[in-house]
Design a protein around this motif. Structure first.
Motif, PDB file in Angstrom:
ATOM      1  N   SER A 122       0.871  -1.414   0.005  1.00  0.00           N
ATOM      2  CA  SER A 122      -0.126   0.082   0.062  1.00  0.00           C
ATOM      3  C   SER A 122       0.871   1.128  -0.094  1.00  0.00           C
ATOM      4  O   SER A 122       0.547   2.314  -0.752  1.00  0.00           O
ATOM      5  N   GLU A 123       2.047   1.342   0.827  1.00  0.00           N
ATOM      6  CA  GLU A 123       2.932   2.398   0.825  1.00  0.00           C
ATOM      7  C   GLU A 123       3.382   2.519  -0.641  1.00  0.00           C
ATOM      8  O   GLU A 123       3.623   3.666  -1.007  1.00  0.00           O
ATOM      9  N   GLU A 124       3.885   1.466  -1.335  1.00  0.00           N
ATOM     10  CA  GLU A 124       4.428   1.688  -2.593  1.00  0.00           C
ATOM     11  C   GLU A 124       3.629   2.348  -3.558  1.00  0.00           C
ATOM     12  O   GLU A 124       3.835   3.139  -4.323  1.00  0.00           O
ATOM     13  N   ILE A 125       2.253   1.617  -3.472  1.00  0.00           N
ATOM     14  CA  ILE A 125       1.145   2.353  -4.336  1.00  0.00           C
ATOM     15  C   ILE A 125       1.324   3.802  -4.065  1.00  0.00           C
ATOM     16  O   ILE A 125       0.798   4.635  -4.888  1.00  0.00           O
ATOM     17  N   SER A 126       0.963   4.373  -2.696  1.00  0.00           N
ATOM     18  CA  SER A 126       0.755   5.518  -2.328  1.00  0.00           C
ATOM     19  C   SER A 126       2.032   6.362  -3.076  1.00  0.00           C
ATOM     20  O   SER A 126       2.068   7.563  -3.449  1.00  0.00           O
ATOM     21  N   ARG A 127       3.355   5.861  -2.952  1.00  0.00           N
ATOM     22  CA  ARG A 127       4.382   6.545  -3.457  1.00  0.00           C
ATOM     23  C   ARG A 127       4.028   6.937  -4.895  1.00  0.00           C
ATOM     24  O   ARG A 127       4.420   7.562  -5.280  1.00  0.00           O
ATOM     25  N   LEU A 128       4.069   5.631  -5.574  1.00  0.00           N
ATOM     26  CA  LEU A 128       3.782   5.584  -6.885  1.00  0.00           C
ATOM     27  C   LEU A 128       2.783   6.650  -7.468  1.00  0.00           C
ATOM     28  O   LEU A 128       2.871   7.473  -8.345  1.00  0.00           O
ATOM     29  N   GLN A 129       1.604   6.539  -6.945  1.00  0.00           N
ATOM     30  CA  GLN A 129       0.659   7.779  -7.333  1.00  0.00           C
ATOM     31  C   GLN A 129       0.882   8.809  -6.777  1.00  0.00           C
ATOM     32  O   GLN A 129       0.748   9.839  -7.878  1.00  0.00           O
ATOM     33  N   ALA A 130       1.655   9.380  -5.856  1.00  0.00           N
ATOM     34  CA  ALA A 130       2.308  10.686  -5.547  1.00  0.00           C
ATOM     35  C   ALA A 130       3.044  11.140  -6.664  1.00  0.00           C
ATOM     36  O   ALA A 130       2.984  12.015  -7.277  1.00  0.00           O
ATOM     37  N   PRO A 215      -9.801   2.577 -22.297  1.00  0.00           N
ATOM     38  CA  PRO A 215      -8.470   1.968 -22.390  1.00  0.00           C
ATOM     39  C   PRO A 215      -8.331   0.657 -22.694  1.00  0.00           C
ATOM     40  O   PRO A 215      -9.352  -0.140 -22.293  1.00  0.00           O
ATOM     41  N   VAL A 216      -7.503   0.019 -23.420  1.00  0.00           N
ATOM     42  CA  VAL A 216      -7.460  -1.360 -23.603  1.00  0.00           C
ATOM     43  C   VAL A 216      -5.997  -1.682 -23.317  1.00  0.00           C
ATOM     44  O   VAL A 216      -5.042  -1.170 -23.263  1.00  0.00           O
ATOM     45  N   ILE A 217      -6.124  -3.020 -22.545  1.00  0.00           N
ATOM     46  CA  ILE A 217      -4.746  -3.576 -21.963  1.00  0.00           C
ATOM     47  C   ILE A 217      -4.652  -4.968 -22.604  1.00  0.00           C
ATOM     48  O   ILE A 217      -5.438  -5.620 -22.797  1.00  0.00           O
ATOM     49  N   LEU A 240      -0.538  -0.772 -23.173  1.00  0.00           N
ATOM     50  CA  LEU A 240      -1.532  -0.126 -22.702  1.00  0.00           C
ATOM     51  C   LEU A 240      -1.905   0.817 -23.588  1.00  0.00           C
ATOM     52  O   LEU A 240      -0.965   1.549 -24.241  1.00  0.00           O
ATOM     53  N   THR A 241      -3.160   1.404 -24.087  1.00  0.00           N
ATOM     54  CA  THR A 241      -3.531   2.384 -24.777  1.00  0.00           C
ATOM     55  C   THR A 241      -4.851   3.070 -24.340  1.00  0.00           C
ATOM     56  O   THR A 241      -5.754   2.548 -23.868  1.00  0.00           O
ATOM     57  N   VAL A 242      -4.761   4.538 -24.532  1.00  0.00           N
ATOM     58  CA  VAL A 242      -5.924   5.366 -24.051  1.00  0.00           C
ATOM     59  C   VAL A 242      -6.165   6.209 -25.157  1.00  0.00           C
ATOM     60  O   VAL A 242      -5.204   6.788 -25.939  1.00  0.00           O
ATOM     61  N   MET A 243      -7.433   6.933 -25.196  1.00  0.00           N
ATOM     62  CA  MET A 243      -7.650   7.661 -26.164  1.00  0.00           C
ATOM     63  C   MET A 243      -7.251   9.033 -25.744  1.00  0.00           C
ATOM     64  O   MET A 243      -7.471   9.612 -24.821  1.00  0.00           O
ATOM     65  N   ILE A 244      -7.009   9.773 -26.895  1.00  0.00           N
ATOM     66  CA  ILE A 244      -6.835  11.362 -26.815  1.00  0.00           C
ATOM     67  C   ILE A 244      -7.805  12.068 -27.415  1.00  0.00           C
ATOM     68  O   ILE A 244      -8.108  11.866 -28.648  1.00  0.00           O
ATOM     69  N   ARG A 245      -8.666  12.780 -26.543  1.00  0.00           N
ATOM     70  CA  ARG A 245      -9.721  13.651 -27.065  1.00  0.00           C
ATOM     71  C   ARG A 245      -9.667  15.300 -27.117  1.00  0.00           C
ATOM     72  O   ARG A 245      -8.796  15.620 -26.153  1.00  0.00           O
ATOM     73  N   ALA A 246      -9.970  15.752 -28.235  1.00  0.00           N
ATOM     74  CA  ALA A 246     -10.026  17.152 -28.521  1.00  0.00           C
ATOM     75  C   ALA A 246     -10.904  17.678 -29.112  1.00  0.00           C
ATOM     76  O   ALA A 246     -11.318  17.330 -30.059  1.00  0.00           O
ATOM     77  N   GLY A 265      -1.915  -1.783 -13.776  1.00  0.00           N
ATOM     78  CA  GLY A 265      -3.152  -1.504 -13.000  1.00  0.00           C
ATOM     79  C   GLY A 265      -3.971  -0.319 -13.032  1.00  0.00           C
ATOM     80  O   GLY A 265      -3.657   0.280 -13.938  1.00  0.00           O
ATOM     81  N   THR A 266      -4.731  -0.025 -12.136  1.00  0.00           N
ATOM     82  CA  THR A 266      -5.743   0.980 -12.306  1.00  0.00           C
ATOM     83  C   THR A 266      -4.966   2.402 -12.184  1.00  0.00           C
ATOM     84  O   THR A 266      -5.342   3.280 -12.916  1.00  0.00           O
ATOM     85  N   GLN A 267      -3.821   2.505 -11.396  1.00  0.00           N
ATOM     86  CA  GLN A 267      -3.372   3.611 -11.258  1.00  0.00           C
ATOM     87  C   GLN A 267      -2.482   3.988 -12.563  1.00  0.00           C
ATOM     88  O   GLN A 267      -2.320   5.118 -13.026  1.00  0.00           O
ATOM     89  N   ASP A 268      -1.988   2.686 -13.065  1.00  0.00           N
ATOM     90  CA  ASP A 268      -1.198   2.900 -14.394  1.00  0.00           C
ATOM     91  C   ASP A 268      -2.223   3.642 -15.472  1.00  0.00           C
ATOM     92  O   ASP A 268      -1.828   4.669 -16.253  1.00  0.00           O
ATOM     93  N   VAL A 269      -3.439   2.972 -15.577  1.00  0.00           N
ATOM     94  CA  VAL A 269      -4.568   3.585 -16.580  1.00  0.00           C
ATOM     95  C   VAL A 269      -4.915   4.907 -16.425  1.00  0.00           C
ATOM     96  O   VAL A 269      -5.012   5.849 -17.124  1.00  0.00           O
ATOM     97  N   ASN A 270      -5.155   5.292 -15.137  1.00  0.00           N
ATOM     98  CA  ASN A 270      -5.439   6.649 -14.429  1.00  0.00           C
ATOM     99  C   ASN A 270      -4.223   7.665 -15.182  1.00  0.00           C
ATOM    100  O   ASN A 270      -4.682   8.822 -15.421  1.00  0.00           O
ATOM    101  N   PHE A 271      -3.009   7.360 -14.662  1.00  0.00           N
ATOM    102  CA  PHE A 271      -2.083   8.150 -15.032  1.00  0.00           C
ATOM    103  C   PHE A 271      -1.918   8.578 -16.706  1.00  0.00           C
ATOM    104  O   PHE A 271      -1.749   9.673 -16.944  1.00  0.00           O
ATOM    105  N   MET A 272      -2.052   7.405 -17.406  1.00  0.00           N
ATOM    106  CA  MET A 272      -1.897   7.656 -18.892  1.00  0.00           C
ATOM    107  C   MET A 272      -3.337   8.487 -19.492  1.00  0.00           C
ATOM    108  O   MET A 272      -2.975   9.444 -20.100  1.00  0.00           O
TER     109      MET A 272
END
Length: 294
Positions: A122-130, A215-217, A240-246, A265-272
């Motif tokens: 959990s601490e590692e995930i928190s550091r990664l998210q930060a 997103p597609v993993i 991993l792919t995510v859409m760019i909207r403009a 993971g979810t945090q990776d998708v959210n970051f992308m």
């Protein structure tokens, strides 16, 4: 030295050997003092008490050695079979209780170890998210400065490559006039790859992302059946792919690929997606500025 041994791979062997020495001393004293009739036979219980805090296998081994030593003393000295059976029964009961308690303590240690591991994760995930949030904020500030879109795309690819620790990152852009997809930027920079056409529709991961809008993993390209792997991704394993909207339209797709199998993971998708949203907002501002100047 004993502490170093206990922390080493020889811990269980050392504990059994130490208990065996104690049991041997007790057995010799009891044999010299009249056998099973000696009051010192009560000391056979002590090694079992000390073995409670040891691993279950050690406790079982100590109990077996203890019972064998008691029977050896009874065979060598003393002829009161009833009393010998009574003492042996007591040692067997003490062994059973010690094994039961040792098993309980072992379970508690495993639960504590699992809790500690969960806290570390959990601490590692928190550091990664930060860290990811800091990178998104920094990239967002850079996008506000109003630089060139092409350079902004390349910076976005450098950010996602560094933070997600992937091998390839790229932007696949939609060409509305031609109804096609084209690779417009890559990291590492590859002039031969940029300008390569990507099949639209659901035949590719990028096209599938645009078609579904989500997103597609890809966890493993070898077992992937939804779409084909492109030639320039043959050495990749996960992606991993995510859409760019403009301006409420699909500008393109942000792509990352890894040569090692990994779980995005979810945090990776959210970051992308956050990086893709910053790109989309920057594109919208640039286009609005161009319309205003016109």
């Amino acid at each position: 030295p004993g502490d170093r041994i206990i922390r080493s791979r020889l811990r269980e062997t050392f504990l059994v050997f130490r208990a065996a020495v104690v049991i041997g001393v007790v057995a010799v004293i009891a044999a010299l003092d009249g056998g099973v009739d000696s009051p010192t036979t009560i000391l056979f219980v002590l090694p079992l008490l000390f073995a409670i805090t040891s691993p279950l296998r050690v406790t079982i081994a100590v109990g077996a050695i203890d019972i064998a030593a008691l029977l050896a003393v009874a065979a060598s000295a003393g002829d009161d079979r009833a009393y010998t059976a009574f003492v042996a029964f007591g040692v067997v009961c003490a062994t059973a209780i010690s094994c039961f308690e040792a098993r309980n303590q072992s379970r508690r240690r495993e639960e504590l170890a699992g809790t500690a591991e969960a806290l570390r994760a959990s601490e590692e995930i928190s550091r990664l998210q930060a860290r990811q949030q800091q990178e998104v904020a920094r990239f967002g500030q850079q996008a506000l400065t109003g630089g060139d879109i092409e350079e902004l795309l390349r910076e976005a690819l450098r950010v996602v490559t560094r933070v997600l620790d992937v091998d390839i990152a790229g932007v696949v852009r939609v060409i509305p006039e031609e109804q096609s997809l084209v690779v417009t930027a890559t990291e590492p920079h590859d002039p031969k790859l940029e300008g390569t056409a990507v099949p639209p529709g659901t035949g590719s991961q990028s096209g599938y992302t645009l078609a579904t809008g989500t997103p597609v993993i890809v966890r493993d390209w070898e077992s992937e059946t939804r779409f084909e792997q492109r030639e320039w991704l043959l050495d990749m394993v996960s992606g991993l792919t995510v859409m760019i909207r403009a301006e409420n339209r699909s500008y393109g797709v942000l792509v990352v690929q890894s040569a090692a199998r990994r779980e995005f993971g979810t945090q990776d998708v959210n970051f992308m997606q956050a990086i893709a949203n910053v790109i989309g907002n920057a594109i919208e501002r640039r286009e609005e500025e161009e319309r205003t100047r016109y």
